[in-house]
Every structure is written in structure tokens, then in C-alpha cells.
Design a protein around this motif. Structure first.
Motif, short mmCIF file in Angstrom:
data_model
loop_
_atom_site.label_atom_id
_atom_site.label_comp_id
_atom_site.label_asym_id
_atom_site.label_seq_id
_atom_site.Cartn_x
_atom_site.Cartn_y
_atom_site.Cartn_z
N TYR A 33 1.86 -7.08 7.64
CA TYR A 33 2.25 -6.26 6.59
C TYR A 33 3.72 -6.02 6.91
N LEU A 34 4.59 -6.34 5.62
CA LEU A 34 6.05 -6.40 5.96
C LEU A 34 6.60 -4.98 5.80
N ASN A 49 12.57 -4.55 7.66
CA ASN A 49 12.42 -5.86 7.43
C ASN A 49 11.63 -6.59 8.60
N THR A 50 10.80 -5.74 9.37
CA THR A 50 9.86 -6.32 10.56
C THR A 50 8.45 -6.35 9.82
N LYS A 51 7.89 -7.44 10.69
CA LYS A 51 6.26 -7.36 10.42
C LYS A 51 5.64 -6.68 11.21
N HIS A 83 2.05 -2.38 15.36
CA HIS A 83 0.70 -2.75 14.91
C HIS A 83 0.00 -1.63 13.95
N ILE A 84 -0.74 -1.94 13.23
CA ILE A 84 -1.68 -1.11 12.44
C ILE A 84 -3.19 -1.52 12.92
N ILE A 140 0.71 -1.20 0.03
CA ILE A 140 -0.05 0.00 -0.08
C ILE A 140 0.82 1.34 0.03
N VAL A 141 0.73 2.41 -0.91
CA VAL A 141 1.59 3.52 -1.11
C VAL A 141 1.47 3.99 0.25
#
Length: 508
Positions: free
Chosen positions: A421-422, A427-429, A376-377, A356-357
Motif C-alpha cells: 500500500y502506497l 511516498n513509501t510502500k 508493515h500492516i 482506504i480512508v
């Protein structure tokens, strides 16, 4: 004699059974559950069919030891203002560095709810349910739910939304508005507490939805308390806009209306009328525009119910995460999606590379400025579906997951959801989590930890409590048992710059 009488009785019963009379007819199965001679098959106890969803309250640490009237702390954000160079000349000393710091405070707030059980209600519930225990349980649950709302969207003193901007109007075909009629439009920007009260939260309740004929935007609220006192506070809505007017040019037209997006607003209430004072609630949107196709319901809330006053802040609340981010000077990442097409808005954008941009922009911001990544999102159900659709569709590079058991007969398990989401930068989730109180059109970036090894922070965010949950059973003064559940504390966030909000997102 006794044997003869017994045989005679049996014979008479056989005759009666072979020739039904009125006596037998009066003992047929009743036609309803509350008539005739029958037991009432009521299952005990009552069934509790309502959600109690408090994910942030459950995750955020609770720390005791709070005292005085507020928590205070200092933050050092720069140890070398001006980036003094470290190189030195032979036999000389180096340059002197200066640091940058800031003071923070968060005032404690009490919060709690009350309940009661009359003596008669207690009598009536015997052998069915312990209503006194139920009253305490549900008061605790209700308090937890309200605390969750404050943790996410409390606005004690963070953001004054002010006067809602005046709507910009145009007319077009495709509605049912009357011909050559002047219409008046008023808009009210809504903070999260006002938005949830208006459209329904479905936390501690089920089946709530926005009904323009019965919904009411809260302005200034005056509440009568259990002890007979009153409190007056802001309900979370901005001051209503100046009236905008437009005249239809033909029959069956509609009005396109938009306002400049307001910082702190997660929704907008729209009022429509034809003469001064007749403007009534016709729609609530989670973007800063609307298409009004029909007149307001006759019983809808009039705009005149809302005084000309900014009611966005509530002095009885502490500042929640969203409003600590919205607060001027927070340095949090804030992005409002453009107005776009009126009534449609602007959705998040697929980047063609499985992402996602707007997320990528946020991750670059967080890393470039603070060398961190959100963990978190928090999103609404609407945004989770939209994000998944964009990532799976992926602009021509679709993803498909097949889950096949050993005995599968060629069946495909459909449905994919984005759970993580990466963050390509670090480089973390990052977990995507649906929050029950997050309004459609808004999402929040949250960091559970900071990558600063000597920060002297054990919890980046915590509830500092002067007194955690406690229950009171009040002395009897009437034939009624009175119960309350209270707590006293404040949400401390040591690094509000680690928060981020994207809002005004269109439904995709």
C-alpha cells in the motif's frame, strides 16, 4: 528314486491347483489390512501435517547480553520544550532550551514447554521413528509458536480491561427464541490470548474452529507443571459484564446485543440464558455486537465458570506489540471502528481514489506527529480480502490485471491481491502481511525502522535475551525420558508511538 519323487510331487501339485480345496482357500488375499498373513505397509516416519508460523519471531532481531531482572532505558522525545525561538539580538545570548525525556522498563520472562517419552513408547517406535528426537523437535516448535503469540499479544502488565460493559439489548423478528420469555445476556471482552484459545489458532494444529457447544473462554487458569508445582494466571479475558435482561414479545424473535468497545479487546464472548445461573456461551464475535437467534447449546460453557474477576493480564508473559500499543500513554495510533448496525458493525472505507480512508488517516497521524511511516500492516485473512475488495472495486474505478503468456489462447488469470500500500504522505510502500495469529477484525501498523539519523537505536524492536533457546534432558526418575525447551528474555520496543491498531472492524 529322487527323480520319480520329484515328478510325483509336480503331478500332485497340478492336481491340487486344478481342484482347489480348503488349504488353497485359506491363503487368498485378506479382506482387511490387519487380517491374514500379510505385511503391514506402513510408511515411515509419521507425516507432520501442522503449520509452524512465526513471522514476527523470525523477523525481529534477537540480542544476547540481558541481565538483572529487567531491561531499562531512557528516551528523549523533545529537545526544545516550548519551541524556544533561535533569533538573538546584537551582543546578546540566545534563549535556553529544555528537553523532555521518559523512563522505560521491560521485565524479563522465562518461557518454555516440556514433553516426555515413556520407555515403552520408545520400544514400540523402533524401526519406525525416533520418538525421542521428535519429542524435542515438537517441544521447540511449540515453544516458538507460543513465543510468537506473546510477541504479538502478550499482556503481562500493559492493559487491564476491567469489567466488560453491560450489554444493550433489543428484540426483533427473524429468530427462533421463545415467546414472552425473559432472556439474560452476559458479555465477556476477550484479549488476543483468550480469543485464540476460544476460537482456535491453527498454528501448530489444523482444523480448529469455533464451536459454541464445546468452546470455553479462559478465565483464571491454574496449571499443573511438570514438576508438580502449579501456576495461576489470567487467561486473557475481562471480568464478565453485569447481566442485561429483555423479554421477547412474540414467537420466533432474536436479540440484538451490543456493548461499548473495550480497549485491549479483540473479541467478545456472549452468554444467553433464561434464569440466573443458566447463561451459557452462544457466540464469539470480533466486533462489539451480536445477533442471537437461538438458545445456547445445552452442553455449552456456563458463564458461572468465570469468576467475577478481571483476568486480562498474565504475570508470566511479557507485553507484546498489540498491548504495548494499547497501553495507556503509549502514544500509539488507536482506532476502534464504530458499533454501526448491531451484528454487522462498521467496515473499512474505500476512499474512491484507490485507497482506504482509515489507512490515510493513520498515515497522516504518523507523519504529523512523528514524521514516520509504518513499514508493515499486519492483518488477518478476513481483512486482506476486504481491503483488496475495496481497493480493486475502488468506487467505480476498477483495476484489472491480465497475465498472458506467449502461447495464451485468450485465457484470463483472475484474482488480484493487495500486497503493498502506497503511503501517499511519505511516498513509501507499506507491506500488507497476513499474520496467522491476528484476529479477524483487527490490524496492526508496524515500523521496522525510524527516520531519525542519530537515534542511538540499532533495532527499533528486539528480543533482549538473558538466555536464548536451550534444551534440557532431565535425569531419569521414572521409566520415562523427559525433555524441555526454554528461553528467557523480553520484547523491547523503543518507540511504541510508531505502532498502530485499528480494531472492531466488520467483515465486509
Amino acid at each position: 528314486m529322487n527323480n520319480e519323487a520329484t515328478q510325483e510331487t509336480i503331478d500332485l501339485l497340478k492336481v491340487a491347483q486344478s481342484n482347489p480345496d480348503d488349504l488353497i482357500k485359506s491363503f487368498v488375499q485378506p479382506s482387511t489390512a490387519t487380517t491374514g498373513l500379510q505385511a503391514y505397509n506402513l510408511e515411515a516416519p509419521s507425516k507432520k501435517l501442522y503449520p509452524v508460523l512465526t513471522p514476527l519471531r523470525n523477523m525481529i532481531p534477537r540480542i544476547g547480553g540481558g541481565f538483572a531482572i529487567q531491561a531499562n532505558w531512557k528516551v528523549i522525545t523533545n529537545i526544545n520544550v516550548g519551541n524556544m525561538r533561535a533569533g538573538v539580538g546584537e551582543g546578546k545570548r540566545g534563549g535556553v532550551i529544555n528537553h523532555e525525556d521518559a523512563d522505560y522498563m521491560a521485565a524479563f520472562r522465562g518461557f518454555g514447554l516440556e514433553n516426555n517419552v515413556t520407555f515403552e513408547a520408545n520400544y514400540a517406535s523402533k524401526n519406525f521413528e525416533d520418538v525421542k528426537a521428535l519429542a524435542v523437535q515438537q517441544t521447540l516448535e511449540g515453544t516458538m509458536i507460543q513465543e510468537e503469540r506473546m510477541i504479538l499479544g502478550g499482556n503481562g502488565n500493559a492493559v487491564a480491561m476491567g469489567v466488560t460493559p453491560t450489554p444493550t439489548l433489543s428484540v426483533a423478528s427473524g429468530g427462533s427464541l421463545a415467546d414472552t420469555t425473559e432472556y439474560r445476556v452476559i458479555c465477556v471482552a476477550l484479549g488476543i490470548q483468550a480469543y485464540l484459545d476460544t476460537v482456535g489458532v491453527n498454528n501448530g494444529a489444523t482444523g480448529q474452529y469455533f464451536d459454541p457447544s464445546t468452546a470455553a473462554v479462559p478465565g483464571e487458569i491454574t496449571r499443573t507443571n511438570a514438576d508438580g508445582t502449579t501456576d495461576t494466571f489470567g487467561g486473557g479475558s475481562a471480568q464478565k459484564s453485569v447481566v442485561a435482561t429483555i423479554t421477547t414479545t412474540a414467537a420466533n424473535q432474536k436479540i440484538n446485543a451490543s456493548v461499548t468497545a473495550v480497549t485491549g479487546a479483540v473479541g467478545y464472548a456472549w452468554y444467553l440464558g433464561t434464569t440466573a445461573g443458566t447463561e451459557k456461551l452462544v457466540a464469539v464475535t470480533s466486533i462489539n455486537s451480536v445477533v442471537i437467534t437461538a438458545a445456547a447449546d445445552a452442553g455449552a460453557q456456563p458463564a458461572s465458570d468465570l469468576a467475577d474477576k478481571d483476568n486480562s493480564k498474565c504475570a508470566l508473559e511479557f507485553d507484546g506489540l498489540l498491548y504495548q500499543a494499547f497501553k495507556p500513554g503509549s502514544k500509539a495510533y488507536l482506532k476502534q471502528m464504530p458499533t454501526g448496525t448491531v451484528g454487522t458493525g462498521t467496515a473499512l472505507t474505500a476512499d474512491g481514489a484507490g485507497g482506504i480512508v482509515e489507512f490515510e488517516e493513520a498515515f497522516v497521524y504518523f507523519y504529523n506527529r512523528y514524521r514516520l511511516s509504518p513499514t508493515h500492516i499486519y492483518v488477518s485473512a478476513q481483512e486482506l480480502i476486504g481491503i483488496t475488495k475495496k481497493i480493486v472495486g475502488n468506487s467505480g474505478a476498477p483495476l484489472l490485471r491480465l497475465t498472458l503468456a506467449a502461447d495464451n489462447q485468450g485465457k484470463i488469470q483472475a484474482g488480484v491481491v493487495v500486497g503493498e500500500y502506497l503511503n501517499k504522505v511519505t511516498n513509501t510502500k507499506v507491506k500488507l502481511v497476513v499474520h496467522p495469529n491476528m484476529p479477524a477484525g483487527t490490524l496492526m501498523f508496524y515500523s521496522q525502522q525510524l527516520p531519525y539519523p542519530l537515534s542511538d537505536i540499532s533495532n527499533i524492536c528486539q528480543m533482549l535475551m538473558r538466555q536464548d533457546y536451550y534444551q534440557l534432558e532431565w535425569p531419569l526418575k521414572t521409566r520415562k525420558y523427559e525433555y524441555s525447551v526454554y528461553a528467557d528474555g523480553v520484547l523491547q520496543h523503543y518507540a511504541p508511538f510508531s505502532l498502530g491498531v485499528i480494531n472492531n472492524i466488520a467483515n465486509d
